[in-house]
Design an enzyme around this catalytic site. Structure first.
Site, short mmCIF file in Angstrom:
data_model
loop_
_atom_site.label_atom_id
_atom_site.label_comp_id
_atom_site.label_asym_id
_atom_site.label_seq_id
_atom_site.Cartn_x
_atom_site.Cartn_y
_atom_site.Cartn_z
N HIS A 1 20.14 61.67 29.83
CA HIS A 1 20.94 61.24 30.33
C HIS A 1 19.20 59.75 30.57
O HIS A 1 19.70 59.66 31.80
CB HIS A 1 20.78 61.85 31.95
CG HIS A 1 21.93 61.51 33.11
ND1 HIS A 1 23.05 62.29 33.61
CD2 HIS A 1 22.37 60.05 33.07
CE1 HIS A 1 23.69 61.83 33.78
NE2 HIS A 1 23.53 60.08 34.11
N GLU B 1 27.30 59.82 28.70
CA GLU B 1 27.66 58.31 29.09
C GLU B 1 26.73 57.80 27.51
O GLU B 1 26.33 56.76 28.38
CB GLU B 1 27.86 58.53 30.12
CG GLU B 1 28.37 58.92 31.50
CD GLU B 1 28.71 58.11 32.47
OE1 GLU B 1 27.59 56.77 32.69
OE2 GLU B 1 28.86 59.05 33.43
N TYR C 1 35.29 58.35 37.85
CA TYR C 1 34.88 58.15 38.89
C TYR C 1 36.57 56.89 39.52
O TYR C 1 36.75 57.11 40.78
CB TYR C 1 33.90 56.57 39.14
CG TYR C 1 32.62 57.96 38.82
CD1 TYR C 1 32.33 58.67 40.01
CD2 TYR C 1 31.86 57.78 38.21
CE1 TYR C 1 30.75 59.42 40.01
CE2 TYR C 1 31.17 58.98 38.12
CZ TYR C 1 30.42 59.41 39.23
OH TYR C 1 29.05 60.68 38.43
N GLU D 1 31.67 65.00 35.79
CA GLU D 1 30.58 64.02 37.37
C GLU D 1 32.28 63.60 37.94
O GLU D 1 32.95 63.33 36.78
CB GLU D 1 29.77 62.99 36.92
CG GLU D 1 28.49 63.30 36.05
CD GLU D 1 28.02 62.28 35.98
OE1 GLU D 1 28.11 61.45 36.31
OE2 GLU D 1 27.22 62.25 35.66
#
Length: 466
Positions: free
Chosen positions: A131, A176, A307, A371
């Site tokens: 991450h 990501e 998001y 997420e």
């Protein structure tokens, strides 16, 4: 587009499948602290956060939410929530400090204790290997633009799998990789802060290669029942108009934002239009024979981080752009509607769009929302309560979108809320709060926000509504 009712008290009942995974997520550098304890050495985020002007207020992750020392307390919070799964990341420089050679026993012991205590609490450990916290010594040797970093990552994956494979049920190779490649090496707003279109494309390729090599390394040491996955922050790209030039702008962003990872990982090839779009930057000669086949190692599921949507039109970017090959052809427009404290638009339809697209593009691939969440300017009031109705509305809308995607045939197996704790929010430091648990960083006191109680109720009910 079908409107989604964002009211938390909406009467519609949305029941999720019986074995749906309800989780929450964190990342090592954002919460652990203990930056120089028990053999851990600096990662690129330690270096970046100490570089003047890179992180708001000069904040660092040296202490963060002190999870390294408060792990048991945080697992008790998860037990109160009732989550079935917890997604965390392993700090590469905590377990293999230089990115090469032997592991550090104390570093691995921390993750062994974490996994053991989670299992004792009835919570499945879900580990992410990377991450964004590359050991600084590997960056000094060239970082992700260099092929050797992919090889070092595969070795790290094998070592972690050998040490923790009997405890961790699900493994994610990368979180990501778009951000790692394009924010880290393209626009430079993330560590290591480099600004080179060529470096960002090289990094993206070597991250794909690292993923594939790591999948094979993990499968060589893990129990047969273990799951191996990848998490992508796919962009829900929308053209501003139906005009051909705006449609082409959306195609360019889809190529360098989505298909640059989807096509190598699931089809073993580079998108032809991406190669054309980036011809002025590179001829892609760094892609060697066998690389794309290696990247396409079979997966058990795909993680999706979402998001907000991305709205584009034809034009040129007027700011440093991470979008290699698109910066002279695309401008970004604000989406309509309310916004979070990150100034990100709130639009749950984008999540539904992504899930339906993946249903069609990747049939037979189980999906997990790894997420989803929102930052708001919440605080503890004089009574000690933390009321965050905007976050509750955001989460409600996005879970309703997931449920609608399930009804439309998307194979979604779980939802991980970002984030369990307020934490170090990368270049924003401690100025943005994503947690459903409020953290007073001076005292490290944890307090359930209203959103935590709401999420616990959703989990207990197995869905939304009455």
């Amino acid at each position: 587009m079908t409107a989604i009712d964002t009211r938390p008290d909406a009467m519609t009942t949305h029941r999720f499948p019986e074995h749906f995974r309800w989780g929450t997520a964190t990342a090592a550098y954002q919460i652990e602290g203990a930056a120089a304890e028990d053999g851990r050495t600096p990662s690129i985020w330690d270096t970046f956060s100490r570089t003047p002007g890179k992180v708001r207020n000069g904040d660092t992750g040296d202490i963060a939410a002190d999870h390294y020392h408060r792990m048991s307390e945080d697992i008790a919070l998860m037990r109160r929530l009732g989550v079935t799964d917890y997604r965390f990341s392993i700090s590469w420089s905590r377990v293999q400090p230089t990115g090469r050679g032997p592991v550090v026993r104390k570093g691995l012991d921390f993750y062994r204790r974490l996994a053991d205590e989670l299992r004792e609490a009835g919570i499945r450990p879900v580990a992410t290997l990377y991450h964004w916290d590359l050991p600084q010594e590997l960056e000094d040797a060239g970082g992700w633009p260099q092929r050797e970093t992919a090889q070092r990552f595969a070795e790290y994956a094998r070592l972690a799998g050998e040490a923790l494979g009997d405890r961790v049920a699900t493994w994610t190779t990368l979180n990501e990789p778009w951000c790692a490649a394009f924010l880290g090496y393209g626009s430079g707003v993330h560590a290591p802060g480099r600004t080179s279109a060529l470096a960002s494309l090289r990094a993206a390729h070597h991250l794909n290669l690292a993923h594939g090599l790591a999948v094979r390394a993990l499968r060589s040491v893990l129990p047969a029942a273990s799951e191996v996955s990848l998490t992508l922050n796919l962009h829900a790209v929308r053209a501003h108009t139906e005009a051909p030039e705006d449609q082409d702008a959306a195609r360019r962003i889809d190529a360098v934002g989505n298909r640059i990872f989807l096509d190598p990982v699931f089809r073993g090839r580079l998108p032809e239009d991406l190669v054309r779009d980036t011809a002025r930057v590179t001829d892609w000669s760094f892609v060697e024979d066998g690389d794309l086949a290696a990247a396409a190692a079979p997966l058990d599921c795909l993680g999706i981080n979402y998001y907000s949507p991305t709205v584009v039109a034809a034009g040129a970017s007027d700011a440093p752009s991470p979008w290699a090959g698109a910066e002279q052809h695309v401008r970004f427009l604000p989406a309509a509607g309310p916004r979070t404290a990150m100034d990100w638009p709130v639009d749950a339809n984008g999540l539904h769009e992504l899930l339906v697209r993946l249903r069609d593009d990747l049939p037979g691939t189980p999906l997990v929302i790894t997420e989803n969440g929102a930052a708001y300017d919440d605080y503890a009031d004089p009574s000690g309560e933390v009321k965050d109705p905007e976050r509750v509305a955001y989460l409600h809308a996005h879970l309703a979108a997931v449920h609608r995607a399930l009804e439309d045939g998307a194979d979604v197996r779980g939802y991980f809320l970002w984030s369990l704790l307020d934490n170090f929010e990368w270049a924003y430091g401690y100025s943005k709060r994503f947690g459903i648990v409020h953290v007073d960083f001076a005292s490290q006191r944890r307090t359930f926000k209203d959103s935590a109680r709401w999420y616990a109720d959703v989990i207990a009910r197995g869905g939304l509504g009455g």
